[in-house]
Design an enzyme around this catalytic site. Structure first.
Site, PDB file in Angstrom:
ATOM      1  N   GLU A 113       0.817  -1.210   0.000  1.00  0.00           N
ATOM      2  CA  GLU A 113       0.000   0.000   0.000  1.00  0.00           C
ATOM      3  C   GLU A 113       0.852   1.261   0.000  1.00  0.00           C
ATOM      4  O   GLU A 113       0.336   2.354  -0.124  1.00  0.00           O
ATOM      5  CB  GLU A 113      -0.976  -0.021   1.178  1.00  0.00           C
ATOM      6  CG  GLU A 113      -2.076  -1.043   0.898  1.00  0.00           C
ATOM      7  CD  GLU A 113      -3.050  -1.207   2.045  1.00  0.00           C
ATOM      8  OE1 GLU A 113      -4.219  -0.891   1.855  1.00  0.00           O
ATOM      9  OE2 GLU A 113      -2.629  -1.651   3.118  1.00  0.00           O
ATOM     10  N   ARG A 150      24.903 -15.761  -6.084  1.00  0.00           N
ATOM     11  CA  ARG A 150      25.471 -16.788  -6.963  1.00  0.00           C
ATOM     12  C   ARG A 150      26.652 -16.279  -7.791  1.00  0.00           C
ATOM     13  O   ARG A 150      27.422 -17.070  -8.329  1.00  0.00           O
ATOM     14  CB  ARG A 150      24.397 -17.424  -7.862  1.00  0.00           C
ATOM     15  CG  ARG A 150      23.801 -16.502  -8.878  1.00  0.00           C
ATOM     16  CD  ARG A 150      22.635 -17.169  -9.598  1.00  0.00           C
ATOM     17  NE  ARG A 150      23.035 -18.169 -10.576  1.00  0.00           N
ATOM     18  CZ  ARG A 150      23.565 -17.893 -11.771  1.00  0.00           C
ATOM     19  NH1 ARG A 150      23.762 -16.630 -12.129  1.00  0.00           N
ATOM     20  NH2 ARG A 150      23.893 -18.849 -12.609  1.00  0.00           N
ATOM     21  N   ASP A 164      25.731 -18.075 -18.523  1.00  0.00           N
ATOM     22  CA  ASP A 164      24.336 -17.753 -18.211  1.00  0.00           C
ATOM     23  C   ASP A 164      23.600 -17.096 -19.366  1.00  0.00           C
ATOM     24  O   ASP A 164      24.164 -16.296 -20.090  1.00  0.00           O
ATOM     25  CB  ASP A 164      24.257 -16.743 -17.045  1.00  0.00           C
ATOM     26  CG  ASP A 164      24.500 -17.386 -15.706  1.00  0.00           C
ATOM     27  OD1 ASP A 164      24.477 -18.620 -15.637  1.00  0.00           O
ATOM     28  OD2 ASP A 164      24.703 -16.641 -14.737  1.00  0.00           O
TER      29      ASP A 164
END
Ligand code: 6GU
Length: 222
Positions: A113, A150, A164
């Site tokens: 909120e 990582r 990656d």
């Protein structure tokens, strides 16, 4: 590297910190992660951390006092203070690399909120993890922590992250394990050939093909 997380829902982090790569990185002391309950810093007699917003309309808003006091307590010269909010800058792998080189991150989890606008003045940067709305910044702070940890030296072998997806704006190529034939689906011949030059070429082509099909926007950045 040290990561301090400020949240009103500290228990949400229990599972995250006690499994898999993050657990191992903690055990090997490659990273220190502390989860702080913002409520502990409240000077209010009922330990309140939020209140109604002035002007009406939006529900409960995180108050500045507990968060300012927490940051004052935790921050050092080496700290980068990051506010988790859907209004932040979209998070990318390149940012994960930048953050993995920092000594100390302080992640402040916003609340769905809203938080008092003055809390923004504490932050060195504001990060969003994507164009959707979460109920709070907790999951987002876990995403940041996971993607950064990582990349810290020694957490996983470098080999597993230099390849990656996103490193050169390419998606990963397909990988296979045993058996060679599973329910009629065969492992591509070239991967069984032992011919490394052909294997590299196959993978490069598959990466490009997959990126072109699924993420043409990434190819434009190359
Ligand atoms: Cl960082 N917080 C919240 N509450 N929602 C999000 C977000 C962050 N990033 C994307 N959606």
């Amino acid at each position: 590297m040290k990561i301090d997380i400020l949240t009103i829902f500290p228990k949400m982090f229990d599972g995250f910190l006690s499994e898999s790569i993050i657990k191992r990185a903690l055990e090997k002391n490659l990273v220190e992660i502390n989860v702080h309950d913002i409520r502990k810093y409240s000077t209010d007699k009922h330990k309140r951390v939020d209140d109604y917003g002035f002007g009406g309309g939006q529900g409960m808003v995180l108050m500045p006092q507990p968060i300012f006091d927490a940051v004052d307590d935790i921050k050092t010269m080496d700290s980068k203070v990051i506010l988790m909010t859907p209004q932040g800058k979209p998070y990318k792998q390149s940012k994960a690399y930048d953050l993995s080189k920092e000594k100390h991150l302080i992640l402040i989890c916003g609340h769905y909120e809203g938080f008092d606008e003055r809390i923004r003045t504490l932050a060195d940067m504001e990060i969003s993890i994507g164009d959707y709305v979460l109920t709070g910044g907790e999951l987002a702070s876990m995403v940041i922590t996971d993607s950064v940890v990582r990349l810290i030296d020694g957490v996983i072998t470098t080999d597993s992250h230099i390849k990656d997806s996103f490193n050169d704006n390419l998606l990963d190529y397909p990988v296979y394990t045993k058996p060679v034939n599973f329910r009629g689906m065969e492992v591509p011949e070239v991967l069984l050939s032992g011919h490394h030059k052909n294997i590299d070429e196959f993978r490069k082509n598959e990466s490009l093909k997959r990126t072109k099909e699924r993420r043409p926007d990434l190819l434009e950045k190359r």
